[in-house]
Design an enzyme around this catalytic site. Structure first.
Site, short mmCIF file in Angstrom:
data_model
loop_
_atom_site.label_atom_id
_atom_site.label_comp_id
_atom_site.label_asym_id
_atom_site.label_seq_id
_atom_site.Cartn_x
_atom_site.Cartn_y
_atom_site.Cartn_z
N HIS A 228 24.04 18.00 95.35
CA HIS A 228 24.84 19.01 96.16
C HIS A 228 26.23 18.55 96.21
O HIS A 228 26.52 17.14 96.31
CB HIS A 228 24.13 18.82 97.79
CG HIS A 228 23.08 19.64 97.95
ND1 HIS A 228 21.62 19.29 97.23
CD2 HIS A 228 22.74 20.86 98.28
CE1 HIS A 228 20.94 19.92 97.67
NE2 HIS A 228 21.41 21.12 98.42
N PRO A 229 27.08 19.53 96.28
CA PRO A 229 28.48 19.17 96.41
C PRO A 229 28.94 18.73 97.76
O PRO A 229 28.23 19.35 98.67
CB PRO A 229 29.21 20.49 95.91
CG PRO A 229 28.28 21.53 96.39
CD PRO A 229 26.99 21.04 96.32
N SER B 5 27.36 27.86 96.75
CA SER B 5 27.72 26.90 97.57
C SER B 5 29.36 27.54 98.18
O SER B 5 29.88 27.25 99.21
CB SER B 5 28.19 25.68 96.95
OG SER B 5 26.90 24.94 96.95
N GLU C 284 30.16 30.57 98.86
CA GLU C 284 30.04 31.38 99.69
C GLU C 284 29.91 30.79 100.94
O GLU C 284 30.02 31.20 102.07
CB GLU C 284 29.02 32.61 99.30
CG GLU C 284 28.98 33.55 100.21
CD GLU C 284 27.79 33.32 101.43
OE1 GLU C 284 27.09 32.39 101.32
OE2 GLU C 284 28.07 34.06 102.51
N GLU C 285 28.72 29.94 101.02
CA GLU C 285 28.11 29.17 101.99
C GLU C 285 29.27 28.43 102.82
O GLU C 285 29.55 28.39 103.97
CB GLU C 285 27.15 28.15 101.80
CG GLU C 285 25.87 29.00 101.40
CD GLU C 285 25.03 28.42 100.49
OE1 GLU C 285 25.27 27.17 100.01
OE2 GLU C 285 23.76 28.82 100.13
N GLN C 286 30.08 27.66 101.91
CA GLN C 286 31.40 26.50 102.67
C GLN C 286 32.39 27.45 103.35
O GLN C 286 32.85 27.42 104.00
CB GLN C 286 31.72 25.78 101.26
CG GLN C 286 30.57 24.71 101.12
CD GLN C 286 31.29 23.46 100.49
OE1 GLN C 286 32.21 23.23 100.76
NE2 GLN C 286 30.51 22.86 99.62
N ILE D 277 24.01 19.48 104.96
CA ILE D 277 23.93 20.59 105.98
C ILE D 277 23.78 21.96 105.43
O ILE D 277 24.49 22.49 104.57
CB ILE D 277 24.69 20.47 107.11
CG1 ILE D 277 24.09 20.88 108.49
CG2 ILE D 277 26.11 20.73 106.95
CD1 ILE D 277 25.10 20.33 109.57
N CYS D 278 23.15 22.86 106.29
CA CYS D 278 23.03 24.20 105.90
C CYS D 278 24.39 24.78 106.29
O CYS D 278 24.31 25.18 107.97
CB CYS D 278 21.72 24.89 106.42
SG CYS D 278 21.71 26.73 106.11
N ALA D 279 25.40 25.08 105.59
CA ALA D 279 26.62 25.34 106.01
C ALA D 279 26.59 26.90 106.73
O ALA D 279 27.23 27.22 107.65
CB ALA D 279 27.60 25.55 104.56
N1 2AL Z 1 26.77 18.89 101.01
C1 2AL Z 1 26.59 20.37 101.61
O1 2AL Z 1 25.68 20.25 102.73
N2 2AL Z 1 26.68 21.26 100.64
C2 2AL Z 1 26.39 22.63 100.97
N3 2AL Z 1 25.49 22.97 101.99
C3 2AL Z 1 25.62 24.31 102.02
O2 2AL Z 1 25.11 25.06 102.84
N4 2AL Z 1 26.13 24.73 100.99
C4 2AL Z 1 26.57 23.47 100.22
O3 2AL Z 1 27.18 23.53 99.18
#
Ligand code: 2AL
Length: 174
Positions: free
Chosen positions: A67-68, A84, A86-88, A121-123
């Site tokens: 995961h980034p 990622s 879109e989520e971030q 974490i679920c961004a």
């Molecule tokens: N380290 C992370 O939590 N990355 C990420 N969470 C996400 O929901 N998208 C991501 O790229």
């Protein structure tokens, strides 16, 4: 997309469509393909989660390492995957100022030094304030608890990515 259409996919199309439901871990859906036909999206999701839970600790840590970082170098350099990014962006991590980026980087580094895998974490279910709070709080966890907590976040990310994919018809995706 109907679950019937999912079950009819060739292996290549299945992995091409669902390969990134767990960030940069196409092996998971490549393995789960063998368990089709799936009775439902939930059934497919359960298969993915069971595969993840059956991995040795090193395998689960490996998923986290794919995961980034949140607001990390991939975001800054535009090399995030589409999902990622879109989520971030949804969590407002693409509009942090320099001080906030530095603060996240410091906490991410501290977390990685403590646990040996990145903070996940679920961004899409958070914003920058709750992410910073969770990162600070979870830093206090012991390793086993934190590994389990992080994997639960991976499952939430996967759930939302699957839901998004199932809302699209197949042709749009391929
Ligand atoms: N380290 C992370 O939590 N990355 C990420 N969470 C996400 O929901 N998208 C991501 O790229």
């Amino acid at each position: 997309m109907e679950i019937g259409a999912v079950n009819s996919l060739s292996y290549e199309d299945f992995v091409d469509t669902f390969g990134n439901v767990v960030e940069k871990c196409p092996i998971i859906v490549a393995a789960v393909w063998s368990r089709r036909p799936f009775a439902s999206l939930l059934d497919m999701e359960v298969s993915i989660n069971e595969f993840i839970e059956a991995l040795p600790e090193s395998g689960r840590e490996g998923i986290l390492r794919c995961h980034p970082d949140l607001a990390g170098k991939d975001l800054q350099s535009g090399t995030l995957t589409e999902e990622s990014r879109e989520e971030q962006g949804h969590a407002g991590l693409d509009t942090l100022d320099a001080a906030e980026i530095a603060h996240m980087a410091r906490l991410n580094t501290q977390y990685k030094l403590r646990f040996g895998f990145p903070f996940v974490i679920c961004a899409r279910m958070n914003n920058k304030a709750t992410i910073l709070r969770e990162l600070s709080e979870r830093l206090k966890n012991d390793r086993a608890v934190e590994l389990a907590c992080a994997i639960e976040e991976v499952k939430k990310i996967c759930h939302l990515r699957l839901k998004t994919l199932m809302l699209h018809d197949l042709p749009n995706k391929l």
